[in-house]
Scaffold this active site. Structure first.
Site, PDB file in Angstrom:
ATOM      1  CB  THR A 149      -0.932   0.032   1.221  1.00 16.13           C
ATOM      2  OG1 THR A 149      -0.142  -0.106   2.414  1.00 16.13           O
ATOM      3  CG2 THR A 149      -1.951  -1.093   1.167  1.00 16.13           C
ATOM      4  CG  ASP A 150       1.105   3.575  -3.279  1.00 22.67           C
ATOM      5  OD1 ASP A 150       2.069   2.795  -3.254  1.00 22.67           O
ATOM      6  OD2 ASP A 150       0.421   3.790  -4.297  1.00 22.67           O
ATOM      7  CE  LYS A 151       3.163  11.148   2.756  1.00 23.05           C
ATOM      8  NZ  LYS A 151       3.934  12.323   2.284  1.00 23.05           N
TER       9      LYS A 151
END
Length: 343
Positions: A149-151
């Site tokens: 998952t990204d930021k």
């Protein structure tokens, strides 16, 4: 006095002469000694192969040396194990977790960054699920995640596989006790030894929450900006309070909502998504992905604004793929582009 001086001056000269006369003899003796020593070494090296007795003695000595080295290693290992805690068995498990990604630099561990995996692994070590010997690196327990998952992205259900100490019946509660409130372990299940949450994950589901006002027709000011100002010189206009009031009051029409659903429906099936990710290293051989479905919910009100839930299920996704898929549909809806453009 002169005679005494003369006799003293003759002494160094005679010494030098004597040294010069005896030096060649010394050099010859040293050379002969070196030659004899080298010959002895060569003789020792090859002597073991001269007779059967020599070979037997050489083999016996080698076996004795190896036995002594092995005994010393076992003795050192035994002393080390006696001074340390008894080793507890590790079991391959699938650990189910959930988290709120606000304030984190994504899921996967990254040096000098606060990540979900970083805090999770720290909690596993403190809770006793990972031994002190393996606490230096998560690679020692083969920790992998089903999806990255990204930021700032959250996960209601995420699976992590690793080798974990599970003898303690309260291990999950202890892990949660060392986790921040934003991360929770739901439980774990035992798996086969070859289980890998990344390679054995057959599908992933992502959800985007989208305010419907991003589907509004562009304003006259923005249209004029697009017509008269080159792309690289455009600046995002400041959003005023009146503009936000208009956006919050916007409600998507049934016709526009149907267009959005039809556009997202174009993504279903297997397609080459190379235009929806970074192009570096992306080719036709590695950019084909299969989308099971892409659902758009009914509009819902949250804090006075209208929102849509976008859910997509696929086997796997490339970097930035979903956000670019959503971005294209928004652009087509705002500009009135035909659906055939996606083909």
């Amino acid at each position: 006095m002169p005679e005494t001086i003369a006799s003293q001056s003759e002494t160094p000269e005679s010494t030098e002469q004597a040294t010069a006369e005896t030096q060649p003899a010394l050099d010859e003796q040293a050379t002969e000694a070196i030659v004899d020593e080298s010959a002895q070494k060569v003789s020792k090296k090859y002597r073991r192969g001269q007779t059967c007795k020599d070979r037997r003695e050489f083999a016996a000595n080698k076996r004795k040396e190896r036995t002594q080295e092995r005994d010393e290693e076992e003795r050192a290992t035994r002393v080390k194990s006696e001074n340390s805690e008894p080793r507890k068995p590790k079991r391959r498990v699938a650990l189910m977790i959930g988290f709120c990604g606000t304030g984190y630099q994504g899921m996967q561990v990254n040096p000098n960054a606060r990540t979900i995996e970083g805090d999770l692994f720290t909690a596993l070590c403190k809770a006793g699920a990972v031994s002190e010997e393996n606490a230096t690196s998560q690679n020692k327990v083969q920790l992998t995640r089903a999806a990255r998952t990204d930021k700032g992205v959250h996960a209601a259900g995420q699976v992590v596989s690793l080798k974990m100490i599970v003898e303690d019946p309260e291990i999950v509660e202890k892990i949660n006790a060392h986790l921040p409130d934003q991360i929770r372990a739901w439980g774990f299940v035992r798996t086969i030894q070859s289980f890998n949450s990344k390679t054995m994950c057959d599908s992933r589901v992502y959800e985007y929450l989208l305010p419907t006002y991003v589907l509004m027709d562009p304003s006259e000011a923005n249209l004029e900006l697009a017509r008269t100002v080159p792309f690289e010189e455009r600046l995002i206009p400041e959003t005023k309070a009146e503009d936000m009031r208009i956006k919050r009051e916007f409600r998507v029409s049934p016709e526009k909502l149907q267009f959005v659903r039809d556009a997202f429906g174009k993504y279903k099936g297997s397609h080459d998504f190379r235009n929806f990710t970074v192009t570096r290293g992306c080719t036709e051989s590695n950019s084909v992905r299969h989308m099971h479905w892409f659902e758009v919910s009914e509009p819902m009100l949250i804090d006075g604004s209208e929102w849509l839930s976008l859910k997509v299920k696929g086997q796997s996704f490339m970097l930035h793929q979903i956000r670019k898929m959503v971005g294209l549909v928004i652009l087509m809806t705002r500009s009135g582009a035909p659906l055939e453009l996606m083909d």
